[in-house]
Design a protein around this motif. Structure first.
Motif, mmCIF file in Angstrom:
data_model
loop_
_atom_site.group_PDB
_atom_site.id
_atom_site.type_symbol
_atom_site.label_atom_id
_atom_site.label_comp_id
_atom_site.label_asym_id
_atom_site.label_seq_id
_atom_site.Cartn_x
_atom_site.Cartn_y
_atom_site.Cartn_z
ATOM 1 N N THR A 70 0.840 -1.191 0.000
ATOM 2 C CA THR A 70 0.000 0.000 0.000
ATOM 3 C C THR A 70 0.878 1.244 0.000
ATOM 4 O O THR A 70 1.777 1.379 0.831
ATOM 5 N N ILE A 71 0.604 2.130 -0.936
ATOM 6 C CA ILE A 71 1.305 3.409 -1.051
ATOM 7 C C ILE A 71 0.299 4.509 -0.777
ATOM 8 O O ILE A 71 -0.849 4.435 -1.214
ATOM 9 N N ARG A 84 4.931 5.303 2.408
ATOM 10 C CA ARG A 84 4.309 4.150 3.081
ATOM 11 C C ARG A 84 4.315 4.429 4.570
ATOM 12 O O ARG A 84 5.142 5.186 5.064
ATOM 13 N N HIS A 103 12.027 1.199 -2.292
ATOM 14 C CA HIS A 103 11.172 1.274 -1.101
ATOM 15 C C HIS A 103 12.031 1.482 0.084
ATOM 16 O O HIS A 103 12.503 0.977 0.834
#
Length: 103
Positions: A70-71, A84, A103
């Motif tokens: 999920t961003i 995030r 990330h």
């Protein structure tokens, strides 16, 4: 893409949830005004017409943003709008995505 109402903020405020390729993006608009609210969702903005409902919504939103793949997209987060939520052993924190996409 789904559109959902953000309880407690200005009337009609909405968030957008876009899913694809095993990931999702939540564009949460004014539900969070600062990365500080990720760690402290109880902090309201002056424009919250129902601060208690807005704080409860922010707490649920932070929990959802901490889910895998999920961003988040926070328009008010200055130069760290994509990120995030990480819970590395403590309180949640906003972790901006790097410009290279790592990330």
């Amino acid at each position: 893409m789904r559109i959902r109402i953000s309880a407690g903020h200005t009337a009609g405020h909405a968030e957008y949830v876009i899913t694809g390729g095993g990931q999702r993006l939540i564009a949460f608009g004014d539900a969070l005004h600062s990365p500080v609210q990720v760690d402290h969702p109880e902090l309201s903005a002056a424009v919250d017409h129902d601060p208690a409902r807005a704080a409860a919504h922010r707490a649920r939103l932070v929990a959802e943003l901490s889910e895998p793949d999920t961003i988040g997209f926070g328009i008010h987060f200055a130069d760290v709008v994509f990120g995030r939520v990480r819970r590395d052993g403590g309180a949640p924190a906003w972790q901006p995505l790097s410009p290279t996409g790592d990330h």
